[in-house]
Design a protein around this motif. Sequence first.
Motif, PDB file in Angstrom:
ATOM      1  N   CYS A   8      10.888   5.216   7.560  1.00 30.53           N
ATOM      2  CA  CYS A   8      10.910   4.899   6.843  1.00 30.53           C
ATOM      3  C   CYS A   8       9.768   3.512   7.376  1.00 30.53           C
ATOM      4  O   CYS A   8       8.985   3.090   6.758  1.00 30.53           O
ATOM      5  CB  CYS A   8      12.256   3.730   6.450  1.00 30.53           C
ATOM      6  N   GLY A  11       6.721   4.449   6.278  1.00 29.35           N
ATOM      7  CA  GLY A  11       6.019   4.377   5.460  1.00 29.35           C
ATOM      8  C   GLY A  11       5.506   2.966   5.068  1.00 29.35           C
ATOM      9  O   GLY A  11       4.011   2.424   4.186  1.00 29.35           O
ATOM     10  N   ALA A  12       6.463   1.927   5.540  1.00 33.28           N
ATOM     11  CA  ALA A  12       5.916   0.583   5.499  1.00 33.28           C
ATOM     12  C   ALA A  12       4.399   0.620   5.999  1.00 33.28           C
ATOM     13  O   ALA A  12       3.990  -0.559   5.544  1.00 33.28           O
ATOM     14  CB  ALA A  12       7.152   0.046   5.968  1.00 33.28           C
ATOM     15  N   GLY A  14       2.071   2.466   6.344  1.00 33.69           N
ATOM     16  CA  GLY A  14       1.133   3.033   4.942  1.00 33.69           C
ATOM     17  C   GLY A  14       0.676   2.093   3.915  1.00 33.69           C
ATOM     18  O   GLY A  14       0.050   2.011   4.059  1.00 33.69           O
ATOM     19  N   ASP A  15       2.347   1.922   3.473  1.00 34.36           N
ATOM     20  CA  ASP A  15       2.126   0.416   2.520  1.00 34.36           C
ATOM     21  C   ASP A  15       0.987  -0.673   2.888  1.00 34.36           C
ATOM     22  O   ASP A  15       0.336  -1.092   2.449  1.00 34.36           O
ATOM     23  CB  ASP A  15       3.180   0.206   1.432  1.00 34.36           C
ATOM     24  N   MET A  16       1.166  -1.121   3.929  1.00 33.37           N
ATOM     25  CA  MET A  16       0.310  -2.142   4.274  1.00 33.37           C
ATOM     26  C   MET A  16      -1.153  -2.005   4.698  1.00 33.37           C
ATOM     27  O   MET A  16      -1.473  -2.781   4.050  1.00 33.37           O
ATOM     28  CB  MET A  16       1.400  -2.604   5.697  1.00 33.37           C
ATOM     29  N   ALA A  18      -2.181   0.822   3.119  1.00 34.77           N
ATOM     30  CA  ALA A  18      -2.649   0.765   1.918  1.00 34.77           C
ATOM     31  C   ALA A  18      -3.679  -1.018   1.458  1.00 34.77           C
ATOM     32  O   ALA A  18      -4.671  -1.237   0.622  1.00 34.77           O
ATOM     33  CB  ALA A  18      -2.017   1.751   0.949  1.00 34.77           C
ATOM     34  N   ALA A  19      -2.266  -1.352   1.124  1.00 43.08           N
ATOM     35  CA  ALA A  19      -2.775  -2.822   0.849  1.00 43.08           C
ATOM     36  C   ALA A  19      -4.097  -3.839   1.374  1.00 43.08           C
ATOM     37  O   ALA A  19      -4.898  -4.330   1.021  1.00 43.08           O
ATOM     38  CB  ALA A  19      -1.150  -3.679   1.009  1.00 43.08           C
TER      39      ALA A  19
END
Length: 739
Positions: A8, A11-12, A14-16, A18-19
């Motif tokens: 998790c 994943g978080a 990675g999302d940050m 990408a953003a």
Amino acid sequence: MKTLYIECAMGAAGDMLAAALLAILVIECVAFNMPFWTTLGASTDSAAATNVMGDGLKRGEDGILTVTDPTSAYMEVSADGTSSYVRIEAANTPEGGDVKAANNVFVRADTDSRAGDITSVSTSAPRSLYLKVKPGSSVRLWIEEPVGSRIPFSAVRANVRVPFEFSWLRVSIMAAVALLVALWRPGSALWRIRLNPASVRQRWALVAFLAPLAIYTTVRIVGEFLVSGPLVFPNPHGYTYDFDQYDHVAQSLLNGRVWLDLPVSPELAQAANPHDILVRGQLFESGKTQIFWDYAFYGGHWYSYFGVVPAVLFFLPFRAITSLWTPGGMMLPTSVCILLMMFLFAVFACLLVIRLTHRLCPNASVAATSIVIVMFLLGSNASYLHFRLNFYSVPFAASLMFTTLGLWLWLKATPERHPGRGEHVHVGSWSVAGAQPLSLRYLAAGAACIAANFGCRPTFALSALLCFPIFWPQITSLLQGLKSRSLPPRRALRAPAAVIIPALIVVLPLMAYNVARFGSPLDFGNDYQMTVTDMTRFVQPTANFLPSVGAYLFLPLRFTSEFPFIGMTPIAFREWGYYELMAGGLFATCPLLLLALAAPFLRRRMHRSGYWGLATCSLALAVLLAVFDSHTAGLGWRYICDFGWMMAIAALAPMLYLMHPGGDAIAAGAPDPSERNEPRRDVTKRHPMVLACVRGLVVAVLMASIILAVLACFIPGRDDSLINNNPVLYDTVVAWFRL
């Protein structure tokens, strides 16, 4: 469960990531390229094949324009209103010639009766050649340069389309900002990693932290070696500006002389009072007298009143080594010496702050430690010294390097307590009942480094007073042992001797050097410097004293509407005295240092660590040096280096306790409260949102200080301004914000 948590978290992250990448791309492709998007419908047609030129411009056979009359030096072209930008077309500049064409030109673009703003453009910065103009039927480009200037412009075009530009430099800067925000944000993993100086991983992390500065320093040093040369600017009816002072000192020492090998005009040597400003004016009128700016003239010889230690450590060895293949040796560029010393200062500053942090707040996180390191570097005024790479910065860079190294060695002289392993006692330590043992070799090495300030920037020698709060337990135990006669005098004197003897070994030769030059061990020649006034008589006006102290600490920022969005803050004195314009005072440019004022009120909080005395003493010395500089030297941006680092040391503990409210320091030799099963008050657990807001505010203020330090480099009115020293870089960056 642990695996799920890790997945998790990844994943978080990675999302940050990408953003952040998406945000950077949007800013780069949309915001910074608004001129491209808004000029897609431009006609690209110019109503005139050639421009109408004013009588103040004359085009030569080589295609270069020459300004003959600035009041009518303009180029005019018709516009149809389809584009709000004009483009300056650069002319091919022929090689050679007696007068070179200007690479950096000030221009002003007017439309009809609407006046534009004066801006700088460079033919080597293509984006800067696009100027935004107000709507109108014609554009008149004024050349804001003096008579005789050669301008490499072939034409100015209206109705243009601005090309799309993807700048890797911009993207890199935004990525660096995003990385810092990601690492320092309150939810970052770095806040959950406890500082451990013994950790191999954290030591490699420190190397990674310093790697960008190491790369920058290496690249700059190589570049300076490639382009640097003698910095001598003669003037037959004025001062000769020679900025190679330290190399002259090195050459003189190699030749066995204490005075500089600079020519002395007979008229100057025979003058009754060569320091009198009227006498110098008369000598200048003859055009035969050579007077070197900001050198000391005494007894018919030229001297440098700057400390000799940097010349002995860097310039003299470089001359001696290079003389093996070059007769007389080669000159070490002053900028190279400053860059090298500033890198070493950064390394020693990191080591010092880490050691202080670990002792003040053993539960401090890696995030908090990195934040206080950056605060210390900003507060020390290091950005100014990195920017202004001339001989004025050498003594400050050298003293910052020696002082941080000396204090780190002194702190290293006392053993650290490792939980579960007791204390690590140095080999060859000196001990006295009731206090921690001391390593005599670290004690002596630190004293030698602190004493070296006497031959660099003498004001830094006051840092020697910090030995009292650092070693206060040992000092009081020693005095008690002598008083009770339980400590033999020979043993008692070992520690003081380890401080005094190395200091004397360093200071006595420097005093002898002053005696050989000016007849006094404490006379560095400051009163004999050749500047705008007679320094043998000049005294800083008393009326300027309080305004100078206030400006050093509280001079406010002055914001502007154009890049770099800040300017030099003017200050008016009632009487003439030396002053240098600054962007702002210490607390305005680095507001986190205001926390230093809270240090005297944290005695109970710092009691366990024993560093309340160090914090309050540093604060007192910082204020004392600000007062001293105001009284003796006036107001100078570089003089903040004298006391800014001390203010940062005083702010260290309040800032750590603000970010880690429950991270009290462990008393020397006392067990950890957790080992005694005592509860520790931790605001983190009780009010996590409040703590997150506090940490976020600290990060926001620190980021603002970093951005401010970068923007200050682009202020046009400062000494050695970037617009003069590197106009291509200046015009390239300014063009980014010409939207």
